[in-house]
Design an enzyme around this catalytic site. Structure first.
Site, PDB file in Angstrom:
ATOM      1  N   ASP A 182       0.733  -1.286  -0.108  1.00 48.97           N
ATOM      2  CA  ASP A 182      -0.774   0.080   0.068  1.00 48.97           C
ATOM      3  C   ASP A 182       1.024   1.579   0.226  1.00 48.97           C
ATOM      4  O   ASP A 182       0.542   2.347  -0.601  1.00 48.97           O
ATOM      5  CB  ASP A 182      -0.821  -0.043   1.017  1.00 48.97           C
ATOM      6  CG  ASP A 182      -1.648  -0.851   1.278  1.00 48.97           C
ATOM      7  OD1 ASP A 182      -2.428  -1.658   0.133  1.00 48.97           O
ATOM      8  OD2 ASP A 182      -3.309  -1.153   1.893  1.00 48.97           O
ATOM      9  N   ALA A 183       1.883   0.757   0.553  1.00 46.81           N
ATOM     10  CA  ALA A 183       2.988   2.084   0.961  1.00 46.81           C
ATOM     11  C   ALA A 183       3.760   2.719  -0.223  1.00 46.81           C
ATOM     12  O   ALA A 183       3.668   3.975  -0.622  1.00 46.81           O
ATOM     13  CB  ALA A 183       3.976   2.093   1.681  1.00 46.81           C
ATOM     14  N   LYS A 196     -25.116 -14.652  -8.269  1.00 40.74           N
ATOM     15  CA  LYS A 196     -26.326 -13.665  -8.275  1.00 40.74           C
ATOM     16  C   LYS A 196     -26.080 -12.549  -7.246  1.00 40.74           C
ATOM     17  O   LYS A 196     -25.987 -12.929  -5.948  1.00 40.74           O
ATOM     18  CB  LYS A 196     -27.572 -13.913  -8.369  1.00 40.74           C
ATOM     19  CG  LYS A 196     -28.736 -13.325  -8.973  1.00 40.74           C
ATOM     20  CD  LYS A 196     -29.983 -13.246  -8.756  1.00 40.74           C
ATOM     21  CE  LYS A 196     -30.575 -12.030  -9.707  1.00 40.74           C
ATOM     22  NZ  LYS A 196     -31.255 -11.245  -8.724  1.00 40.74           N
ATOM     23  N   CYS A 226     -21.824  -0.380  34.183  1.00 45.84           N
ATOM     24  CA  CYS A 226     -21.064   0.298  35.524  1.00 45.84           C
ATOM     25  C   CYS A 226     -22.274   1.350  36.093  1.00 45.84           C
ATOM     26  O   CYS A 226     -21.695   2.149  37.109  1.00 45.84           O
ATOM     27  CB  CYS A 226     -19.388   1.558  34.808  1.00 45.84           C
ATOM     28  SG  CYS A 226     -20.687   3.267  34.255  1.00 45.84           S
TER      29      CYS A 226
END
Ligand code: IVH
Length: 792
Positions: free
Chosen positions: A36-37, A127, A422
């Site tokens: 990618d880089a 499909k 929490c």
């Protein structure tokens, strides 16, 4: 062309070819050829060159997929060759019957039970469950995209299809027909759909019930930038209008298309006879849940195009093709309860607990409900009988309530007032809209636990995010380990990772001596992240990697990011009012501030860029500040006139309250004057404006210093002229953008003019420009040039 331009043109052509070739390998052959880089490097080089030589930008350049200007409505497109639908087969017998009709239609001996007769060749494909589109290529260049519509007339979605990454903007190789209409399905992968829904839910946007709806909703956007941000893909299954030669079989034709860079199904096969078709159907059916996208059956087409022509059509369906559907993956079951899960940003998400039921071979007992708006949309009550749908390995969905079966004791689904983990308060998110100087709040779809890191669920997710690869990149801390650290009370915030001791972790499950040492080393190694990574790691709601990069790049230091006022944040590219408020609220929160202070104290040192970004600094003008205040009837031009006349914010405020001076001021109409006076008569508004100004000054930006900053800008020293009618943006906006890049905008063309932007109806200035040999851009080229500099 000058020599430099010729060289640039050559390099641009080379880069485009390389990028096209990488795209082809990646999207069509599914064999990525570079990391990618490396791709990004080539792409950025191209973008920079095109920015420098905007006249060399062409619509088929790989940089042109960002999505242009929004439309107010779609145009319509007539399909010269109608876009038809398919007949369905549900049972094996239906398919055999289809095959018999094909054989009969082609005057072939009918294939009987003993295997006698001819075996017709069929092309077989899945499909796809998306929506049909037509892509028109003229001389190999994509010139139009359209939806199917009613089959004869569709909508022109050209700008949108260009943003779909695997749709080639121009065909590869040679030999393609001069006119070629490619048809296929635009769809969203299961993973893309899931990720999109998470993003949508977190930003309070609309979530989608399934990938098909998400694909349809994304493609039919008037603003192509929205389409560009959605993970759409294309798969070709046929052609429409063709002028030129193509191979004479379905499979041959699709393979030729593939060679020209058009993505086709990787599951494309040729079957001889109906039995091979049935085997294909079963094979795909078995692998259905492992496919990356949703399908609802397979499609068989007679392979010979001559035979297709011979068979022709019946009503709106071809006699040579059929869809063999999979059995519905919907079942009825009972909603036993709705529980609430808490995510990283505190979003409290309803989850349906269902009476276990087998759907397409898998037992389902939970289904996501996305958010409370979805619960309301479904009209869901606990005890209801619901229709559950499971498609592939997408999380099961509650599709519908069977209201007739609602029991008398059905209970409403209520969002808990306290967080189930929490016990903190649960609050509905607010969406902030600001317009005409007023702030309006509306209710978002998401509820949030306000417990932040005091909430065990959020803490665990926050730490998982903090250590993740793209954030602080601390290896060796998986979900299970984080859970242990939190449950054992060893980690109460990301800052506590940096005080962990060997003795504390070595006994934990999965931590031997070596792995404990490795973990401690990885934590120590993470202490010098880039500022962008650090900001991303903090897990600010709505702040993904890109926004974190923008913050880091534009403001340059954590201190500035922490203190930035929401209005100042909206100055940065792609940061809207809501995200700005999220960022501001995050840093305003005492608990978050303490955690950040502790992180720094414990040796985390984000690598700051230090400087304010020049482009950002240059965009800070008094006119822009006035425009940002959203004073009714004062838009860009009014703000500019006012800024020029007054020269400072104080002077603007004074002027606004000086009835006589204001009434004689030119360049503002009565309504604007009235509204200006009222605006600054309100001390809150005055304070807000002053606070913005003070912060900008504190960040080192002054109206007076505008000129200095200009020097470092890409168009510094250039003089541009705008002429003719501009359609994509107003002249004022165009001027502002040019000035933002450091250019001067002049009223007449001379030898000193660098470039002329000419819209329709341009007259003498255009003539003068050609006489003097001054470069001329049309509006589209101009917009591309701006895009090359990262300006939308
Ligand atoms: S062929 C004349 N092939 O299904 C032939 N269609 O019910 C027309 N679809 O509108 C279509 N995958 O959107 C064909 N491999 C495939 C398909 C496919 C999905 C969709 C398409 C069409 C609908 C027909």
């Amino acid at each position: 062309m000058t020599e430099a331009t010729t060289q640039a043109a050559e390099r641009i052509a080379e880069l485009r070819n390389q990028l096209d070739a990488h795209n082809y390998r990646y999207y069509v052959l599914d064999e990525p050829s570079v990391p990618d880089a490396e791709y990004d490097r080539l792409f950025n080089e191209l973008k920079a060159l095109e920015g420098q030589y905007p006249q060399l930008i062409t619509p088929d350049s790989p940089t042109q997929r960002v999505g242009g200007t929004a439309l107010s409505a779609f145009g319509s497109v007539r399909h010269e060759v109608p876009m038809l639908s398919l007949g369905n087969a549900f049972e094996d017998a239906d398919l055999r019957e289809f095959d018999r009709r094909v054989s009969e239609g082609l005057d072939l001996p009918v294939n009987d039970l003993f295997g006698a007769g001819a075996a017709v060749e069929y092309s077989c494909e899945p499909k796809l469950d998306g929506l049909a589109v037509s892509l028109l290529y003229e001389s190999g260049v994509l010139v139009r995209g359209a939806t199917r519509g009613d089959g004869s007339t569709g909508e022109d979605i050209s700008a949108n299809v260009r943003t779909v990454r695997n749709i080639p903007l121009k065909l590869q190789g040679t030999g393609w027909p001069a006119v070629l209409e490619v048809r296929g399905e635009v769809f969203m992968s299961k993973a893309g759909f899931e990720a999109l829904n998470v993003r949508q839910a977190e930003s309070g946007g609309k979530t989608f019930a399934n990938p098909r709806n998400a694909a349809a909703g994304s493609l039919r956007q008037l603003d192509p930038k929205i389409t560009a941000s959605r993970p759409l893909e294309f798969c070709c299954y046929g052609v429409g209008c063709v002028q030129g030669e193509l191979p004479d079989s379905q499979v041959g034709m699709l393979q030729a298309l593939k060679g020209w860079g058009v993505p086709i199904s990787r599951e494309l096969k040729l079957a001889r006879g109906v039995e091979e078709c049935l085997a294909y159907y079963r094979d795909i059916g078995e692998r259905r849940s492992t496919l990356a996208y949703e399908i609802d059956g397979v499609v068989f087409k007679v392979n010979s195009l001559a035979s297709q022509r011979e068979l022709g059509f019946r009503a709106r369906e071809p006699r040579w093709a059929i869809a063999h559907k999979f059995p519905a993956s919907e079942e009825l079951t009972e909603l036993l309860d709705v529980e609430f899960q808490v995510g990283r940003t505190g979003a409290v998400t309803p989850v349906a607990r269902l009476k276990p039921v087998k759907v397409a071979g898998v037992t389902v007992s939970n289904a996501t409900l996305h958010n409370m708006d979805e619960v309301a949309r479904l009209g869901l009550m606990i005890g209801d009988t619901v229709i559950i749908r499971r498609a592939g390995d997408v999380i099961p969905q509650v599709m519908q309530v069977v209201t007739e079966r609602r029991p008398a004791d059905a209970r409403p689904v209520l969002i808990p007032e306290q967080c189930p983990v929490c016990g903190s308060q649960v609050e509905r998110t607010q969406l902030v809209k600001r317009s005409k100087g007023k702030e309006t709040l509306s209710e978002g779809a998401v509820y949030r636990c306000v417990g932040r890191l005091a909430c065990g669920a959020q803490l665990k997710q926050a730490i998982i995010h903090f250590v993740s690869r793209r954030a602080m990149d601390i290896e060796g801390l998986g979900e299970k380990s984080v859970e242990q650290l939190v449950d054992e009370g060893l980690v109460g915030s990301p800052a506590d990772l940096y005080t962990l001791q060997f003795e504390q972790i070595v006994g934990l499950e999965g931590f031997a001596e070596l792995s404990s040492n490795n973990l401690l080393a990885a934590i120590a190694d993470s202490k010098r992240p880039s500022l962008a990574r650090f900001v991303y790691a903090l897990g600010i709601p709505d702040v993904g990697e890109e926004t974190a990069k923008t913050l880091a790049r534009s403001l340059g230091s954590l201190a500035r990011i922490q203190r930035a006022l929401p209005e100042v944040l909206t100055w940065l590219p792609d940061i809207g009012a809501e995200v700005a408020y999220e960022i501001h609220n995050f840093f305003d929160d005492d608990h978050n501030r303490t955690v950040i202070a502790l992180l720094l104290e414990r040796g985390v040192e984000p690598q700051e860029e230090g400087e304010l970004h020049a482009e950002f600094a240059a965009s800070v003008t008094l006119a822009a500040l006035l425009a940002k205040l959203d004073i009714a009837f004062i838009a860009a031009t009014g703000a500019k006139n006012l800024a020029e006349k007054a020269g400072s914010l104080d002077a603007v405020i004074a002027l606004s309250q000086d009835w006589l001076e204001l009434s004689v001021m030119k360049g503002l109409n009565e309504k604007a004057k009235q509204s200006l006076r009222e605006f600054f008569a309100n001390p809150q508004n005055t304070e807000r404006a002053r606070a913005m100004e003070a912060q900008l000054a504190e960040f080192g930006m002054h109206w007076a210093s505008e000129k200095k900053v200009v020097e470092g800008l890409p168009l510094a020293g250039q003089t541009w002229v705008l002429t003719g009618a501009l359609e994509i943006m107003s002249r004022d906006v165009a001027k502002e953008k040019l000035e933002g890049l450091g250019a001067k905008v002049a009223g007449s063309v001379s030898v000193k003019t660098t470039c002329v932007v000419a819209g329709p109806g341009a007259g003498s200035k255009l003539a003068k420009a050609s006489e003097l040999g001054v470069r001329v851009l049309d509006e589209v080229e101009f917009v591309s040039m701006l895009a090359g500099h990262g300006i939308q």
